[in-house]
Design a protein around this motif. Sequence first.
Motif, PDB file in Angstrom:
ATOM      1  N   ALA A  51      33.055  42.125  41.518  1.00 24.05           N
ATOM      2  CA  ALA A  51      33.684  42.903  40.439  1.00 24.05           C
ATOM      3  C   ALA A  51      32.723  43.106  39.263  1.00 24.05           C
ATOM      4  O   ALA A  51      33.128  43.081  38.104  1.00 24.05           O
ATOM      5  CB  ALA A  51      34.986  42.257  39.988  1.00 24.05           C
ATOM      6  N   ALA A  52      31.456  43.309  39.568  1.00 24.22           N
ATOM      7  CA  ALA A  52      30.453  43.532  38.521  1.00 24.22           C
ATOM      8  C   ALA A  52      30.720  44.861  37.833  1.00 24.22           C
ATOM      9  O   ALA A  52      31.177  45.823  38.449  1.00 24.22           O
ATOM     10  CB  ALA A  52      29.055  43.533  39.134  1.00 24.22           C
ATOM     11  N   GLU A  53      30.435  44.883  36.542  1.00 26.46           N
ATOM     12  CA  GLU A  53      30.572  46.111  35.758  1.00 26.46           C
ATOM     13  C   GLU A  53      29.179  46.567  35.349  1.00 26.46           C
ATOM     14  O   GLU A  53      28.395  45.784  34.828  1.00 26.46           O
ATOM     15  CB  GLU A  53      31.401  45.845  34.504  1.00 26.46           C
ATOM     16  CG  GLU A  53      32.827  45.441  34.794  1.00 26.46           C
ATOM     17  CD  GLU A  53      33.586  45.106  33.519  1.00 26.46           C
ATOM     18  OE1 GLU A  53      33.268  45.669  32.455  1.00 26.46           O
ATOM     19  OE2 GLU A  53      34.495  44.259  33.602  1.00 26.46           O
ATOM     20  N   GLU A  54      28.884  47.831  35.598  1.00 21.73           N
ATOM     21  CA  GLU A  54      27.568  48.365  35.230  1.00 21.73           C
ATOM     22  C   GLU A  54      27.528  48.638  33.736  1.00 21.73           C
ATOM     23  O   GLU A  54      28.369  49.337  33.197  1.00 21.73           O
ATOM     24  CB  GLU A  54      27.267  49.638  36.020  1.00 21.73           C
ATOM     25  CG  GLU A  54      25.845  50.104  35.846  1.00 21.73           C
ATOM     26  CD  GLU A  54      25.457  51.209  36.809  1.00 21.73           C
ATOM     27  OE1 GLU A  54      24.640  52.059  36.400  1.00 21.73           O
ATOM     28  OE2 GLU A  54      25.952  51.232  37.951  1.00 21.73           O
ATOM     29  N   VAL A  55      26.528  48.069  33.072  1.00 17.71           N
ATOM     30  CA  VAL A  55      26.366  48.219  31.628  1.00 17.71           C
ATOM     31  C   VAL A  55      25.370  49.332  31.322  1.00 17.71           C
ATOM     32  O   VAL A  55      25.584  50.153  30.440  1.00 17.71           O
ATOM     33  CB  VAL A  55      25.892  46.885  30.989  1.00 17.71           C
ATOM     34  CG1 VAL A  55      25.589  47.045  29.519  1.00 17.71           C
ATOM     35  CG2 VAL A  55      26.923  45.795  31.220  1.00 17.71           C
ATOM     36  N   SER A  56      24.270  49.336  32.068  1.00 17.01           N
ATOM     37  CA  SER A  56      23.247  50.356  31.850  1.00 17.01           C
ATOM     38  C   SER A  56      22.385  50.466  33.099  1.00 17.01           C
ATOM     39  O   SER A  56      22.457  49.624  33.986  1.00 17.01           O
ATOM     40  CB  SER A  56      22.377  50.013  30.639  1.00 17.01           C
ATOM     41  OG  SER A  56      21.653  48.819  30.887  1.00 17.01           O
ATOM     42  N   ARG A  57      21.580  51.514  33.136  1.00 22.12           N
ATOM     43  CA  ARG A  57      20.649  51.698  34.252  1.00 22.12           C
ATOM     44  C   ARG A  57      19.449  52.473  33.777  1.00 22.12           C
ATOM     45  O   ARG A  57      19.524  53.236  32.831  1.00 22.12           O
ATOM     46  CB  ARG A  57      21.315  52.382  35.443  1.00 22.12           C
ATOM     47  CG  ARG A  57      21.761  53.795  35.198  1.00 22.12           C
ATOM     48  CD  ARG A  57      22.278  54.556  36.423  1.00 22.12           C
ATOM     49  NE  ARG A  57      23.051  53.753  37.336  1.00 22.12           N
ATOM     50  CZ  ARG A  57      23.000  53.866  38.671  1.00 22.12           C
ATOM     51  NH1 ARG A  57      22.234  54.780  39.216  1.00 22.12           N
ATOM     52  NH2 ARG A  57      23.720  53.103  39.443  1.00 22.12           N
ATOM     53  N   SER A  58      18.331  52.246  34.450  1.00 20.94           N
ATOM     54  CA  SER A  58      17.131  53.036  34.202  1.00 20.94           C
ATOM     55  C   SER A  58      16.667  53.573  35.549  1.00 20.94           C
ATOM     56  O   SER A  58      16.806  52.917  36.573  1.00 20.94           O
ATOM     57  CB  SER A  58      16.041  52.206  33.519  1.00 20.94           C
ATOM     58  OG  SER A  58      15.673  51.114  34.331  1.00 20.94           O
ATOM     59  N   GLU A  76      21.686  47.016  34.813  1.00 17.93           N
ATOM     60  CA  GLU A  76      22.193  45.803  34.182  1.00 17.93           C
ATOM     61  C   GLU A  76      23.686  45.732  34.473  1.00 17.93           C
ATOM     62  O   GLU A  76      24.423  46.666  34.184  1.00 17.93           O
ATOM     63  CB  GLU A  76      21.951  45.832  32.678  1.00 17.93           C
ATOM     64  CG  GLU A  76      22.424  44.576  31.982  1.00 17.93           C
ATOM     65  CD  GLU A  76      22.051  44.527  30.506  1.00 17.93           C
ATOM     66  OE1 GLU A  76      22.725  43.788  29.770  1.00 17.93           O
ATOM     67  OE2 GLU A  76      21.093  45.217  30.100  1.00 17.93           O
ATOM     68  N   LEU A  77      24.084  44.622  35.078  1.00 16.34           N
ATOM     69  CA  LEU A  77      25.483  44.424  35.443  1.00 16.34           C
ATOM     70  C   LEU A  77      26.037  43.214  34.704  1.00 16.34           C
ATOM     71  O   LEU A  77      25.311  42.269  34.420  1.00 16.34           O
ATOM     72  CB  LEU A  77      25.608  44.182  36.950  1.00 16.34           C
ATOM     73  CG  LEU A  77      24.980  45.208  37.884  1.00 16.34           C
ATOM     74  CD1 LEU A  77      25.125  44.764  39.336  1.00 16.34           C
ATOM     75  CD2 LEU A  77      25.606  46.574  37.679  1.00 16.34           C
ATOM     76  N   LYS A  78      27.329  43.249  34.427  1.00 17.46           N
ATOM     77  CA  LYS A  78      28.027  42.094  33.880  1.00 17.46           C
ATOM     78  C   LYS A  78      28.881  41.522  34.995  1.00 17.46           C
ATOM     79  O   LYS A  78      29.637  42.234  35.645  1.00 17.46           O
ATOM     80  CB  LYS A  78      28.945  42.490  32.713  1.00 17.46           C
ATOM     81  CG  LYS A  78      28.221  42.680  31.414  1.00 17.46           C
ATOM     82  CD  LYS A  78      27.732  41.370  30.898  1.00 17.46           C
ATOM     83  CE  LYS A  78      27.391  41.414  29.442  1.00 17.46           C
ATOM     84  NZ  LYS A  78      26.672  40.249  29.010  1.00 17.46           N
ATOM     85  N   VAL A  79      28.734  40.229  35.230  1.00 17.62           N
ATOM     86  CA  VAL A  79      29.556  39.504  36.200  1.00 17.62           C
ATOM     87  C   VAL A  79      30.197  38.380  35.384  1.00 17.62           C
ATOM     88  O   VAL A  79      29.530  37.401  35.056  1.00 17.62           O
ATOM     89  CB  VAL A  79      28.725  38.938  37.370  1.00 17.62           C
ATOM     90  CG1 VAL A  79      29.618  38.213  38.359  1.00 17.62           C
ATOM     91  CG2 VAL A  79      27.935  40.045  38.059  1.00 17.62           C
ATOM     92  N   GLY A  80      31.454  38.566  35.027  1.00 16.59           N
ATOM     93  CA  GLY A  80      32.078  37.629  34.097  1.00 16.59           C
ATOM     94  C   GLY A  80      31.336  37.718  32.777  1.00 16.59           C
ATOM     95  O   GLY A  80      31.117  38.802  32.244  1.00 16.59           O
ATOM     96  N   ALA A  81      30.911  36.591  32.236  1.00 18.07           N
ATOM     97  CA  ALA A  81      30.174  36.572  30.981  1.00 18.07           C
ATOM     98  C   ALA A  81      28.663  36.632  31.195  1.00 18.07           C
ATOM     99  O   ALA A  81      27.908  36.641  30.234  1.00 18.07           O
ATOM    100  CB  ALA A  81      30.529  35.308  30.200  1.00 18.07           C
ATOM    101  N   ALA A  82      28.228  36.679  32.440  1.00 21.34           N
ATOM    102  CA  ALA A  82      26.794  36.645  32.756  1.00 21.34           C
ATOM    103  C   ALA A  82      26.224  38.048  32.934  1.00 21.34           C
ATOM    104  O   ALA A  82      26.938  38.994  33.224  1.00 21.34           O
ATOM    105  CB  ALA A  82      26.562  35.836  34.024  1.00 21.34           C
ATOM    106  N   THR A  83      24.907  38.138  32.784  1.00 21.26           N
ATOM    107  CA  THR A  83      24.191  39.393  32.995  1.00 21.26           C
ATOM    108  C   THR A  83      23.328  39.262  34.236  1.00 21.26           C
ATOM    109  O   THR A  83      22.623  38.275  34.412  1.00 21.26           O
ATOM    110  CB  THR A  83      23.303  39.718  31.782  1.00 21.26           C
ATOM    111  OG1 THR A  83      24.126  39.853  30.634  1.00 21.26           O
ATOM    112  CG2 THR A  83      22.525  41.005  31.992  1.00 21.26           C
TER     113      THR A  83
END
Length: 165
Positions: A51-58, A76-83
């Motif tokens: 259930a990772a959320e994408e924060v940004s991409r290059s 850059e993905l967020k998995v819970g509170a982690a990056t």
Amino acid sequence: MAAEVATNGSEVLAAPAAVPAPAVFTGLKVQVTVPAGRAEEAVAFYKAAFAAEEVSRSTHPKRKGDGEEAALLCAELKVGAATLLVCDQAGDDVPAVGKEGAAASGLVLRLETADVNAAAAQAAAAGAALQGEVTEDCCGLGATVVDPFGVTWALGSSTSAKKCA
């Protein structure tokens, strides 16, 4: 190095070397580098499995991915509170996870969850290989999965009354 001797016969001590200020770190981001051309696939896997959320991409300005879009260089993905950074192997100087996976180097990523059984099933449905069964030990429930890119993930219960010593 010989000590200097003052004219009165006592030893002259050299000035202490300057001690550099310690580095200050602001965070830790885990980077998973996947074989060239598989970064999009890896991002899709981590979204489905964890259930990772994408924060940004290059994107790579000169390489094309599927179609005419620029190839994904790093997301850059967020998995819970982690990056988690998921990066494409851009050249031979950047090592990708090998056949032995991250565990061969001693690296295992631990994800904590309230429902280890559901997390293991979700990861397996997305394409991870479950290593053994969900088990209980002194730390609570746990499971190990290896993702399609060779990274080993330990899934552990975060709400267990038991604590690891």
